[in-house]
Each structure stands twice: as C-alpha cells, then as structure tokens.
Write a protein that holds these residues in place. Structure first.
Motif, short mmCIF file in Angstrom:
data_model
loop_
_atom_site.label_atom_id
_atom_site.label_comp_id
_atom_site.label_asym_id
_atom_site.label_seq_id
_atom_site.Cartn_x
_atom_site.Cartn_y
_atom_site.Cartn_z
N GLY A 1 2.98 4.98 -13.38
CA GLY A 1 2.06 3.87 -13.48
C GLY A 1 2.35 2.93 -14.64
O GLY A 1 1.44 2.29 -15.17
N LYS A 2 3.63 2.85 -15.03
CA LYS A 2 3.96 2.02 -16.18
C LYS A 2 5.01 0.95 -15.88
O LYS A 2 5.19 0.02 -16.66
CB LYS A 2 4.47 2.91 -17.33
N ASN A 3 5.72 1.10 -14.80
CA ASN A 3 6.84 0.19 -14.52
C ASN A 3 6.66 -0.45 -13.15
O ASN A 3 6.88 0.18 -12.12
CB ASN A 3 8.17 0.95 -14.58
N ARG A 4 6.27 -1.71 -13.15
CA ARG A 4 6.10 -2.43 -11.89
C ARG A 4 7.40 -3.01 -11.36
O ARG A 4 7.49 -3.34 -10.18
CB ARG A 4 5.07 -3.55 -12.07
N VAL A 5 8.40 -3.15 -12.22
CA VAL A 5 9.66 -3.75 -11.80
C VAL A 5 10.36 -2.85 -10.78
O VAL A 5 10.86 -3.33 -9.75
CB VAL A 5 10.58 -4.01 -13.02
N ILE A 6 10.40 -1.54 -11.06
CA ILE A 6 11.04 -0.61 -10.13
C ILE A 6 10.34 -0.63 -8.78
O ILE A 6 10.98 -0.64 -7.72
CB ILE A 6 11.06 0.82 -10.72
N ALA A 7 9.01 -0.64 -8.80
CA ALA A 7 8.24 -0.67 -7.56
C ALA A 7 8.53 -1.95 -6.78
O ALA A 7 8.73 -1.92 -5.55
CB ALA A 7 6.76 -0.55 -7.85
N ALA A 8 8.58 -3.08 -7.47
CA ALA A 8 8.86 -4.35 -6.79
C ALA A 8 10.28 -4.38 -6.23
O ALA A 8 10.52 -4.88 -5.12
CB ALA A 8 8.66 -5.51 -7.76
N VAL B 1 5.40 4.09 -5.27
CA VAL B 1 6.47 4.13 -6.26
C VAL B 1 5.91 3.91 -7.65
O VAL B 1 6.33 4.56 -8.62
CB VAL B 1 7.55 3.08 -5.92
N PHE B 2 4.94 3.00 -7.77
CA PHE B 2 4.34 2.73 -9.07
C PHE B 2 3.67 3.98 -9.64
O PHE B 2 3.80 4.30 -10.82
CB PHE B 2 3.32 1.60 -8.94
N LEU B 3 2.97 4.74 -8.80
CA LEU B 3 2.31 5.96 -9.25
C LEU B 3 3.32 7.06 -9.55
O LEU B 3 3.17 7.82 -10.51
CB LEU B 3 1.30 6.43 -8.20
N LEU B 4 4.39 7.15 -8.73
CA LEU B 4 5.41 8.18 -8.96
C LEU B 4 6.17 7.95 -10.25
O LEU B 4 6.67 8.91 -10.86
CB LEU B 4 6.39 8.21 -7.78
N THR B 5 6.29 6.71 -10.68
CA THR B 5 6.98 6.39 -11.93
C THR B 5 6.05 6.41 -13.13
O THR B 5 6.41 5.91 -14.20
CB THR B 5 7.67 5.03 -11.83
N THR C 1 0.81 -1.21 0.00
CA THR C 1 0.00 0.00 0.00
C THR C 1 0.84 1.26 0.00
O THR C 1 0.56 2.21 -0.74
CB THR C 1 -0.94 0.01 1.22
N TYR C 2 1.91 1.28 0.80
CA TYR C 2 2.64 2.53 1.01
C TYR C 2 4.00 2.59 0.35
O TYR C 2 4.64 3.64 0.39
CB TYR C 2 2.80 2.77 2.52
#
Length: 520
Positions: A404-411, A398-402, A392-393
């Motif tokens: 909303g296109k790159n899930r790898v960075i968020a993970a 991170v996904f929204l800050l990038t 959630t946090y």
C-alpha cells in the motif's frame, strides 16, 4: 406583429437551449471533479489506515472498504448532451459527411465502371464465417454460465465440511484454485485455436475475441467478489453463538438469476443487485442498434474512400521517408474517424442498447474523455467499464500486495496488462504479429502517463488530442501496410515468417527465403 412574436419566441428558445447546455456541462464537470477528489481522499485514507474489528464480526474486506464504483441511475453523458440542439448538430455534421461519402463513392462507381456497385464486398468479407463465430460464442457463453456457476456453487456448498481440518481445507482450496486457473487458460487458448483453424476474418474474429475477454473478466469479478463472502460465512458457521447455519448458507452463493443477469449486463463489476429502470423503451433500443449499423457502414466508406486507394497503389520498393510521412498523415484522418466511430458505435450506442433492454439504469460507460488534459485522465475516462475492472482487480490488488505504498508499480501493471491484451486481440483478429498497438500503448502511452504534467488548460487538451490522432494514424498506416504486404509478398514456411512483419522484410532474406521485389 405575428412575425415579431415568432422572432421573440425563437430567441427565447435559443437562449433557453444555451442556458440548458451550459448548466449540463457545468454539472457534469462538477460531478466528475467531486467524485474524483472524494474517491482519491477515501482510497488514500482507507488503504493507509485499514479498519479493524472484533473476531466474531464480519469485517469488511479491502474491496468492500475501498469500493469506489457505486451504481446509481444516470444517463450517459452524450444522452444528456444530445438533449440540446447545438450538440445534436455536431452529430448531424457526421451524418452529413457519411452522406457525402456515399454520394462520392456512388459517383466514382458510375464514372469508372458505368454502373452502380452495391455489393459491399468488404463488409461481407470481414463478416465471413459469422455462423462459426456465433457458434464459438455460444459455447463460450454456456461454459461461462453453467460451468463457472456450478463449479463455484459446488466449492461453496462443500467447503464448510473441510473447515475443521486446516490441512484438508488448504488442499481443497488449492485444488479448486488449480481448476480455476486451468479453466482460464483453456478459455484463452481454445477459442484462439478455433479462430486460427477456421481462418476467421477480422470482424468475425473480433466478435469471438472481445466476447472471450468480456466473459473472462466477468468470471473473475463474480469469483473475486463472492469468494471472501464464502470465507466469512464458513468462519461464522464454525463459531458458536452466531446466526443460524441456514441463514448463512443462503448468503454463500448468489442466485443463478443474479449471475445470469450480470453476464449480459453492460458492466464488468459483479453486484447482487443493480439499479433498474421501470420500463423498456424499444424505440430507443432500435435507434441505438440502427446507429451501430450506420457506424459500421461509415467505417466501410472511410476504408473504401481513403484507405484502399492509398495502400493498394503504394509501391513497397519505392517507400522512402518522405513518402512514409505523407502516407502517415493521410492515415490520420481515417484513423481518427475509426477512433470516434468505435467510441460512439460501441461505448455509447451498443452498450446503451443492451442497458435499455435489461433496464440497467447506470449508463456511465464513459466520461468526458474528450476534455482530458493528461493521458492519465484519458485512460480513466475513455472506457469506464474496463477501467473499473482494471482498477478494482489489478490496480488495487497490486497496490495492497506491495504494502500500500507504491502506486507506480500498480499503475505500470495495469498499463502493461491492458497493452498486452489489446495486442493479443489485434494479433488474432488481423492474423499476423505486428506489435504497433503494444509499443504505442505500453511504451509511448506509459511514458506520457508518467512523464507529462497533469495540468489543466486548453493547451494540454490540444496536446492529448494531437497525440491520440497521431497514434491512431500510425496504427492505421502500419496495419494497412502490413495487410497489403501479407497479400502481395509470398508466404515463407518458417517460424520467423509468422513473427517478422513482411512490410519491413519484403526485400530482405529470411531463413531459406530469396530476396523479393514485390509491388504492393
């Protein structure tokens, strides 16, 4: 005739148990699959197509639109599974193993020393200075309960007075943001300083460290979930033809009773209300706490029977690759028991005990992680309480800050943050720096997370289990070796002595140190 009837009755009961167990397992599997598929579809759709609304309407934030954790009344998986006698028998097997360990250690005491030793020195050593740890916890709890809530209440109550001047409002918000960041830093630093100053042993340190991180995560959840509500309420107050100011101001800050309940509830996601049970079953609470104590003694007997004999007699000067491999595989079994006992004692018994005392109805603290066929699934299901907070946090932010296109960075951010704080706990709990946890978590764990295929089947489940068992074996092996090296190798009063593992450099020259030949 009576024998036949009894036999038929027993057969009917056994068949009914089999059907019940099969139905429960199937229902849990279907529930998990449906929830994951629906959540994935909903998140992808709403993150890529955010809704818009009129300026005067309270438009939901990304957090509200993308909310996946819905609190509903439900039992933990093991609670339901233990309703069947077949699953209870597995728990009984572990209880029998504990009984055998107790008997074996008792016989060894009588044979070697001629008397029964019931001093439990290791447990008392690990929990030394418990009163200091509890006092530190009390101070942290008071800070979280009083300072955080009063600070947020003051910010909420006075923010509306700066809303007519954008510059003053920005200065006001930035000032409180700096105060919040300063509080987080101090909350991280000061308890660790006390741990070092008082030289708290492992168990007492873990109490402080785990509570420290739990309260930090709860603080951030409370602030993050309510700050956007305050922004929206202030906006509505400044707009004409809206609700009355009194109605809006009542929604600006939660009641202290709601916040206080959240601080003790077994969840890290703040909500104004949670599903509650009607009654407290105190017999169930006592049963859960009793099993927590049993798990602690289980760990004690595993250490006494398997770990101490192995590492106390290990000669540092004679460690070769074959000997190390042998020690590693000898560490896999006790390491595996540490993993299972930690899961059952804390994630099931401890959290269920507090949930029952607080009548907290949503008991989904974990999912069926033992059925995972990939490390991605394991990370999501092992500790749902922490995973919900990270998802959630950290992940979603991170996904929204990038974009909303790159899930790898968020993970990657989630894995690195989790690995960092796991290692942070190990450093201050054990009293030395040996980044085995970080390397296994952030390097190998991340590699398995992204590189291994996410297929279903028995083979992949076996691979996940094999990797987990080898990983916990490595951790047990390296940490015990380093702990005994720290006892045997003389300390070197240099900066590098705090960072370089002594189990590796016992025979090497550190700055201003002599070559050492030490027997562990």
């Amino acid at each position: 005739m009576g024998t036949v009837n009894n036999s038929d009755s027993q057969w009917i009961q056994d068949e009914a148990e089999k059907i019940r167990s099969s139905l429960l397992n199937e229902l849990h599997r279907i529930e998990n699959e449906v929830n994951e598929q629906f959540s994935s579809f909903k998140n992808d759709f709403e993150l890529r197509h955010p809704k818009t609304s009129e300026p005067l309407k309270i438009k939901p934030s990304y957090r509200q639109m993308d909310e996946t954790r819905v609190f509903v009344a439900r039992n933990s998986i093991l609670t339901d599974l233990f309703e069947t006698s077949h699953i209870r028998s597995i728990r009984n097997v572990f209880a029998a193993m504990l009984l055998i360990l107790v008997i074996q250690v008792t016989i060894n005491d009588i044979v070697h020393s001629g008397r029964l030793k019931l001093n439990f020195e290791l447990i008392f050593y690990c929990f030394q200075k418990l009163h200091i740890a509890l006092f530190i916890w009390l101070i942290m709890q008071l800070c979280t309960a009083v300072i955080v809530f009063m600070g947020f209440y003051y910010w909420t109550s006075n923010r509306i007075f700066y809303y007519d001047n954008i510059k003053r409002l920005r200065i006001y918000d930035v000032t409180w943001l700096i105060i919040y960041i300063t509080y987080i830093i101090l909350f991280l630093v000061l308890p660790c300083r006390e741990i070092v100053n008082h030289q708290l042993p492992v168990a007492s340190s873990l109490i402080v460290l785990i509570e420290q991180l739990r309260q930090l995560m709860k603080t951030h959840s409370f602030i993050r979930e309510n700050v956007e509500k305050v922004h929206l309420q202030c906006r509505l107050i400044s707009e004409p033809n809206t609700n009355t100011n009194n109605e809006i101001k009542q929604l600006s800050c939660p009641d202290f009773s709601q916040y206080l309940y959240f601080l003790f509830a077994p969840t890290l996601i703040y909500r104004d209300n949670y599903p509650r049970n009607k009654v407290i079953h105190w017999d169930y609470v006592l049963q859960m706490f009793g099993q927590v104590i049993a798990a602690i003694f289980y760990v004690y007997y595993v250490v006494v029977r398997f770990c101490i004999p192995t590492f106390a007699n290990l000669n540092q000067n004679q460690i070769t690759l074959p000997i190390f491999i042998s020690v590693l595989f000898n560490s896999i079994m006790p390491g595996s028991l540490f993993l299972l006992l930690g899961f059952y004692g804390f994630l099931h018994c401890w959290l269920n005990a507090f949930a029952e005392m607080l009548r907290f109805a949503d008991r989904m603290f974990y999912k069926d992680w033992w059925n995972s066929t990939s490390f991605a699934a394991y990370y999501r299901t092992w500790n749902v309480v922490v995973h919900d907070w990270l998802y959630t946090y950290v992940y979603r932010e991170v996904f929204l800050l990038t974009g909303g296109k790159n899930r790898v960075i968020a993970a990657m951010c989630v894995v690195l943050l989790s690995a960092t704080f796991h290692e942070y706990v190990m450093i201050f709990a054990l009293g030395f720096f040996y980044p085995i946890m970080f390397v296994l978590f952030a390097v190998f764990g991340m590699g398995f997370f992204f590189l291994l295929p996410r297929n279903k089947g028995v083979v992949f489940n076996i691979l996940v289990w094999t990797s987990l068992l080898v990983g916990v074996g490595l951790q047990s092996c390296f940490y015990f070796m380093e702990a005994y090296a720290r006892k045997s190798c003389p300390a070197n009063d240099t900066f590098w002595d705090k960072l370089v593992p002594r189990s590796i450099v016992c025979r090497m020259a550190l700055p201003s140190a002599k070559i050492l030949h030490i027997d562990l």
